[in-house]
Scaffold this motif. Structure first.
Motif, mmCIF file in Angstrom:
data_model
loop_
_atom_site.group_PDB
_atom_site.id
_atom_site.type_symbol
_atom_site.label_atom_id
_atom_site.label_comp_id
_atom_site.label_asym_id
_atom_site.label_seq_id
_atom_site.Cartn_x
_atom_site.Cartn_y
_atom_site.Cartn_z
ATOM 1 N N LEU A 95 -17.197 10.710 -25.682
ATOM 2 C CA LEU A 95 -17.085 9.532 -24.984
ATOM 3 C C LEU A 95 -15.781 8.531 -25.236
ATOM 4 N N TYR A 96 -15.601 8.540 -26.519
ATOM 5 C CA TYR A 96 -14.264 7.737 -26.903
ATOM 6 C C TYR A 96 -12.988 8.442 -26.052
ATOM 7 N N PHE A 97 -12.639 9.465 -25.946
ATOM 8 C CA PHE A 97 -11.631 10.320 -25.279
ATOM 9 C C PHE A 97 -11.947 10.144 -23.847
ATOM 10 N N TRP A 98 -12.845 10.250 -23.348
ATOM 11 C CA TRP A 98 -12.866 10.101 -21.695
ATOM 12 C C TRP A 98 -12.785 8.635 -21.394
ATOM 13 N N SER A 99 -13.172 7.706 -22.129
ATOM 14 C CA SER A 99 -13.007 6.353 -22.117
ATOM 15 C C SER A 99 -11.571 5.985 -22.029
ATOM 16 N N LEU A 100 -10.877 6.458 -23.184
ATOM 17 C CA LEU A 100 -9.357 6.121 -23.137
ATOM 18 C C LEU A 100 -8.648 6.811 -21.948
ATOM 19 N N THR A 101 -9.234 8.011 -21.499
ATOM 20 C CA THR A 101 -8.402 8.519 -20.294
ATOM 21 C C THR A 101 -8.740 7.976 -19.022
ATOM 22 N N ILE A 102 -9.851 7.405 -19.002
ATOM 23 C CA ILE A 102 -9.960 6.534 -17.630
ATOM 24 C C ILE A 102 -9.347 5.179 -17.755
ATOM 25 N N PHE A 103 -9.287 4.788 -18.761
ATOM 26 C CA PHE A 103 -8.467 3.547 -18.835
ATOM 27 C C PHE A 103 -7.303 3.799 -18.571
ATOM 28 N N LEU A 104 -6.379 4.933 -19.186
ATOM 29 C CA LEU A 104 -5.096 5.266 -18.976
ATOM 30 C C LEU A 104 -4.761 5.543 -17.421
ATOM 31 N N VAL A 105 -5.645 6.424 -16.866
ATOM 32 C CA VAL A 105 -5.411 6.687 -15.215
ATOM 33 C C VAL A 105 -5.620 5.529 -14.546
ATOM 34 N N ALA A 106 -6.376 4.549 -14.870
ATOM 35 C CA ALA A 106 -6.749 3.121 -14.188
ATOM 36 C C ALA A 106 -5.154 2.561 -14.240
ATOM 37 N N GLU A 107 -4.664 2.221 -15.644
ATOM 38 C CA GLU A 107 -3.344 1.614 -15.717
ATOM 39 C C GLU A 107 -2.283 2.238 -15.015
ATOM 40 N N LEU A 108 -2.046 3.603 -15.127
ATOM 41 C CA LEU A 108 -1.162 4.160 -14.297
ATOM 42 C C LEU A 108 -1.232 4.162 -12.920
ATOM 43 N N ILE A 109 -2.369 4.396 -12.151
ATOM 44 C CA ILE A 109 -2.582 3.964 -10.807
ATOM 45 C C ILE A 109 -2.029 2.436 -10.606
ATOM 46 N N PHE A 110 -2.460 1.573 -11.210
ATOM 47 C CA PHE A 110 -2.190 0.099 -11.159
ATOM 48 C C PHE A 110 -0.597 0.000 -11.283
ATOM 49 N N ALA A 111 -0.070 0.648 -12.271
ATOM 50 C CA ALA A 111 1.518 0.601 -12.454
ATOM 51 C C ALA A 111 2.223 1.040 -11.244
ATOM 52 N N ILE A 112 1.608 2.243 -10.672
ATOM 53 C CA ILE A 112 2.281 2.875 -9.689
ATOM 54 C C ILE A 112 2.287 2.020 -8.271
ATOM 55 N N GLY A 113 1.162 1.451 -8.261
ATOM 56 C CA GLY A 113 0.812 0.769 -7.082
ATOM 57 C C GLY A 113 1.586 -0.680 -6.947
ATOM 58 N N CYS A 114 2.039 -0.887 -8.392
ATOM 59 C CA CYS A 114 2.907 -2.393 -8.650
ATOM 60 C C CYS A 114 4.406 -1.855 -8.113
ATOM 61 N N ILE A 115 4.784 -0.738 -8.448
ATOM 62 C CA ILE A 115 6.165 -0.298 -8.421
ATOM 63 C C ILE A 115 6.364 0.233 -6.841
ATOM 64 N N LEU A 116 5.531 0.667 -6.210
ATOM 65 C CA LEU A 116 5.746 1.363 -5.036
ATOM 66 C C LEU A 116 5.409 0.190 -3.714
ATOM 67 N N PHE A 117 4.590 -0.622 -4.061
ATOM 68 C CA PHE A 117 4.203 -1.743 -3.311
ATOM 69 C C PHE A 117 4.446 -3.238 -3.846
ATOM 70 N N PRO A 118 5.529 -3.610 -4.405
ATOM 71 C CA PRO A 118 5.518 -4.950 -5.152
ATOM 72 C C PRO A 118 5.460 -6.160 -4.551
ATOM 73 N N TRP A 119 5.619 -6.401 -3.340
ATOM 74 C CA TRP A 119 5.306 -7.700 -2.716
ATOM 75 C C TRP A 119 3.868 -7.675 -2.137
ATOM 76 N N LYS A 120 3.304 -6.385 -1.919
ATOM 77 C CA LYS A 120 1.794 -6.595 -1.472
ATOM 78 C C LYS A 120 0.989 -6.726 -2.655
ATOM 79 N N SER A 121 1.464 -5.869 -3.838
ATOM 80 C CA SER A 121 0.680 -6.223 -5.148
ATOM 81 C C SER A 121 0.703 -7.759 -5.624
ATOM 82 N N ARG A 122 1.903 -8.346 -5.271
ATOM 83 C CA ARG A 122 1.971 -9.651 -5.774
ATOM 84 C C ARG A 122 1.384 -10.726 -4.796
ATOM 85 N N GLU A 123 1.257 -10.335 -3.614
ATOM 86 C CA GLU A 123 0.549 -10.897 -2.656
ATOM 87 C C GLU A 123 -1.010 -11.047 -3.091
ATOM 88 N N ILE A 124 -1.585 -9.929 -3.565
ATOM 89 C CA ILE A 124 -2.969 -9.609 -3.706
ATOM 90 C C ILE A 124 -3.407 -10.404 -5.002
#
Length: 221
Positions: A95-124
């Motif tokens: 449970l601990y491992f998969w929870s941390l994995t989900i958090f890490l994947v979510a953070e990576l998706i958020f970071a990639i989204g901010c890098i690829l679409f900086p103005w759109k993410s800022r607007e949101i």
């Protein structure tokens, strides 16, 4: 008959390091929940007289509600890691491992989204923060204190690139002709610049600021 030796699946060093690390986060999560619950009770009392649905919405989206949710997640995950390491319980460790994995994947998706679409993410982000912090500024004392603290600390007024004009979205500071508010076309006093030689800040310094094209003694983004 030979005596069976005890066998541990986890290295003692890893076991106690994982336990100590998660124990600290477990206490931190517990502290967040406690502070958040205090804020929730305070906010609910402050909103006495409103409809239950509106009170629930304000409380859940208020800073104290966010602290309770975040603290609860930290508490549960760190508890699983803490007890899982101590008791060598594979279910809790998974449970601990998969929870941390989900958090890490979510953070990576958020970071990639901010890098690829900086103005759109800022607007949101600006849109979400503007709606929650600007429009609901007077709905909760916690939100009001939080916004005032941010504006004083960062020496700004408003959230988006529109600066002080963001406050036109608030019903108390709105510049529309039908607005009955005494603070019409104004901004909070936390937008005003407090000079070093000032002992007291005029609480009415933000009145009618939105009517001015260039305001002196007042912050903008």
């Amino acid at each position: 008959m030979a005596r069976r030796r005890d066998y541990s699946y986890i290295s003692p060093c890893v076991k106690w390091t994982l336990f100590a690390f998660n124990f600290i986060f477990w206490l931190f999560g517990l502290l967040l929940v406690g502070i958040g619950l205090y804020g929730v009770v305070f906010t609910a009392q402050d909103l006495h007289g409103l409809k239950s649905v509106k009170i629930a919405y304000i409380v859940l989206t208020d800073l104290s509600g966010v602290m309770v949710a975040l603290g609860s997640i930290i508490f549960v995950v760190s508890f699983a890691g803490c007890i899982g390491a101590l008791r060598e319980n594979l279910c809790l460790l998974k449970l601990y491992f998969w929870s941390l994995t989900i958090f890490l994947v979510a953070e990576l998706i958020f970071a990639i989204g901010c890098i690829l679409f900086p103005w759109k993410s800022r607007e949101i982000m600006e849109s979400l923060l503007s709606k929650r912090l600007i429009e609901d500024y007077r709905e909760s004392q916690n939100t009001q204190n939080f916004v005032d603290s941010l504006q004083r600390h960062f020496e700004c007024c408003g959230i988006t690139t529109d600066g002080y004009q963001d406050w036109n979205a608030n019903e108390y500071f709105n510049c529309s002709d039908h607005s009955p508010s005494a603070e019409k076309c104004g901004v909070p006093a936390s937008c005003c610049i407090r000079r070093k030689n000032m002992t007291h800040l005029n609480s009415m310094c933000g009145y009618d600021v939105q009517k001015k094209k260039a305001a002196r003694g007042f912050r903008d983004n």
